[in-house]
Design an enzyme around this catalytic site. Structure first.
Site, PDB file in Angstrom:
ATOM      1  N   ARG A  95       0.864  -1.195   0.000  1.00 15.81           N
ATOM      2  CA  ARG A  95       0.000   0.000   0.000  1.00 15.81           C
ATOM      3  C   ARG A  95       0.902   1.249   0.000  1.00 15.81           C
ATOM      4  O   ARG A  95       1.824   1.330   0.811  1.00 15.81           O
ATOM      5  CB  ARG A  95      -0.942  -0.010   1.222  1.00 15.81           C
ATOM      6  N   ASP A 243      -2.810   9.290   7.313  1.00 20.17           N
ATOM      7  CA  ASP A 243      -1.941   8.255   6.736  1.00 20.17           C
ATOM      8  C   ASP A 243      -0.560   8.789   6.422  1.00 20.17           C
ATOM      9  O   ASP A 243       0.414   8.049   6.394  1.00 20.17           O
ATOM     10  CB  ASP A 243      -2.580   7.670   5.480  1.00 20.17           C
ATOM     11  N   LYS A 254      -8.123   9.162   4.740  1.00 23.23           N
ATOM     12  CA  LYS A 254      -9.169   8.459   3.990  1.00 23.23           C
ATOM     13  C   LYS A 254      -9.990   9.409   3.124  1.00 23.23           C
ATOM     14  O   LYS A 254     -10.374  10.491   3.579  1.00 23.23           O
ATOM     15  CB  LYS A 254     -10.059   7.707   4.985  1.00 23.23           C
TER      16      LYS A 254
HETATM   17  O1  MRU Z   1      -7.526   2.419   3.927  1.00 22.43           O
HETATM   18  P1  MRU Z   1      -7.375   2.363   5.419  1.00 22.43           P
HETATM   19  O2  MRU Z   1      -8.547   1.777   6.115  1.00 22.43           O
HETATM   20  O3  MRU Z   1      -6.057   1.755   5.826  1.00 22.43           O
HETATM   21  O4  MRU Z   1      -7.327   3.907   5.812  1.00 22.43           O
HETATM   22  C1  MRU Z   1      -7.176   4.247   7.149  1.00 22.43           C
HETATM   23  C2  MRU Z   1      -7.275   5.698   7.400  1.00 22.43           C
HETATM   24  O5  MRU Z   1      -7.445   6.507   6.511  1.00 22.43           O
HETATM   25  C3  MRU Z   1      -7.066   6.130   8.819  1.00 22.43           C
HETATM   26  O6  MRU Z   1      -7.773   7.308   9.082  1.00 22.43           O
HETATM   27  C4  MRU Z   1      -5.574   6.402   9.038  1.00 22.43           C
HETATM   28  O7  MRU Z   1      -4.802   5.316   8.661  1.00 22.43           O
HETATM   29  C5  MRU Z   1      -5.285   6.751  10.435  1.00 22.43           C
HETATM   30  S1  MRU Z   1      -5.236   5.335  11.455  1.00 22.43           S
HETATM   31  C6  MRU Z   1      -4.900   5.735  13.035  1.00 22.43           C
END
Ligand code: MRU
Length: 352
Positions: A95, A243, A254
């Protein structure tokens, strides 16, 4: 005063060569754990989002690296270092947006390079100890972020959150989820509005599950209801995770987060981001330089395996968006709070 909240499940658990991950693709219907024994299995679990959320991905990758070494403990330290390069590449290819993944892989590789271990067994032991330390450290960091962030919440707070930045997205407690947990403990959170978070539904499936289990009042809304809720004065503060935070304070999180930040500004609602230092990427100058993952068209054309759009329709599916620093009233890290919208710089956090 509500009682102190502890998460009562484990996002990740390691023991005797096995990494157990709560399978986040099966929640909330089933609480089942996936067992990974190799770095390839860990990489696949990250790719398939069995484990997701920036800090949780980082800790899983650290264990993946440790397992790559442990499986080769009969080799020399030099041979193990070469295997770790390959394992790191494999894990890094899963990812692209959450920088914690690359941070964790590099921390493990750096430890292997710096180690003076005489044999493979000793090196593997050191790496496993480091992964376990990163696991414990992440929980402690989340608690610190939670407590600091709770101090920013209004009394009787109605908090809106997006996606899942809770215990499931970290080694435990959560970042934005940690702020909510600490705030609830302190009597400051009256209700949490949870966006369902199309298309993967982390809000509906994971955050609603996690907070309800802890007895925190949750109201689920579809993503397109946030504006109306703010207009009606139902939302006092928005708290989300991240992220990757670029050096200028722009925040990738997200998809849908940017829209919430714009709405929050329009309605005079404070917009806070909670993230550990490992999510800050000082090497990436601005949000424009952050790689944004694009996911499959099928994830958008279906819900829970059921087709909701024509099979052949063209789809654009970015999994993250970037919120400019000027819309982030505060970034809460374990080292302190940075008022980005007021012009404060992330440099205030740098140092040993
Ligand atoms: O695609 P994901 O579910 O891995 O995305 C997660 C997010 O966007 C979270 O808000 C982010 O990783 C923060 S986690 C503490």
């Amino acid at each position: 005063m509500p009682k102190h909240i502890e998460g009562n499940f484990h996002t990740l658990e390691y023991g005797e060569g096995v990494l157990r991950l709560i399978d986040q693709t099966r929640l909330p219907g089933e609480e089942v754990y996936l067992e990974c024994r190799t770095e390839e299995e860990v990489a696949e679990a990250i790719r398939a989002m069995v484990v997701r959320g920036a800090p949780a991905i980082g800790v899983a990758a650290a264990y993946g690296m440790a397992m790559a070494a442990a499986r080769r403990a009969d080799l020399s330290p030099e041979e193990i270092r070469a295997a770790l390069d390959a394992a790191g590449e494999r894990l890094a290819a899963t990812r692209p947006t959450a920088v914690n993944l690359f941070w964790a892989i590099e921390r493990m590789r750096e430890a292997a390079r710096a180690s003076g271990a005489a044999g493979g067994e000793a090196l593997a032991g050191e790496l496993l100890a480091l992964a376990a330390e990163m696991h414990r450290e992440d929980v402690a960091i989340c608690r610190r972020i939670g407590d600091l962030g709770a101090g920013l919440l209004p009394e009787e707070g109605q908090v809106l959150t997006h996606c899942n930045a809770g215990a499931l997205a970290t080694a435990g407690y959560g970042t934005a989820g940690g702020v909510i947990r600490s705030g609830f403990r302190d009597g400051k959170v009256k209700r949490v509005w949870v966006d369902e978070t199309r298309p993967f539904l982390q809000g509906a499936r994971l955050t609603a599950w996690e907070l309800s289990r802890d007895g925190i009042p949750v109201t689920l809304i579809a993503d397109n209801m946030a504006a109306f809720c703010m207009q009606q004065g139902r939302v006092g503060v928005v708290v989300v995770g991240a992220d990757r935070v670029a050096a200028n304070g722009d925040v990738a999180n997200k998809i849908g987060t940017y829209g919430l930040a714009v709405l929050a500004r329009e309605h005079g609602v404070p917009f806070y981001v909670a993230a550990p230092m490992s999510t800050i990427d000082f090497k990436t100058p601005t949000g424009e330089d952050i790689p944004i993952e694009e996911r499959s068209a099928e994830e958008l054309r279906t819900i829970g395996g059921r087709r909701i759009a024509p099979e052949e329709v063209e789809v654009f599916h970015p999994a993250f968006d970037v919120t400019p620093a000027r819309l982030v009233d505060a970034l809460v890290t374990e080292r302190g709070v940075v008022r980005l919208a007021a012009g404060e710089s992330l440099e205030t956090l740098s140092g040993p």
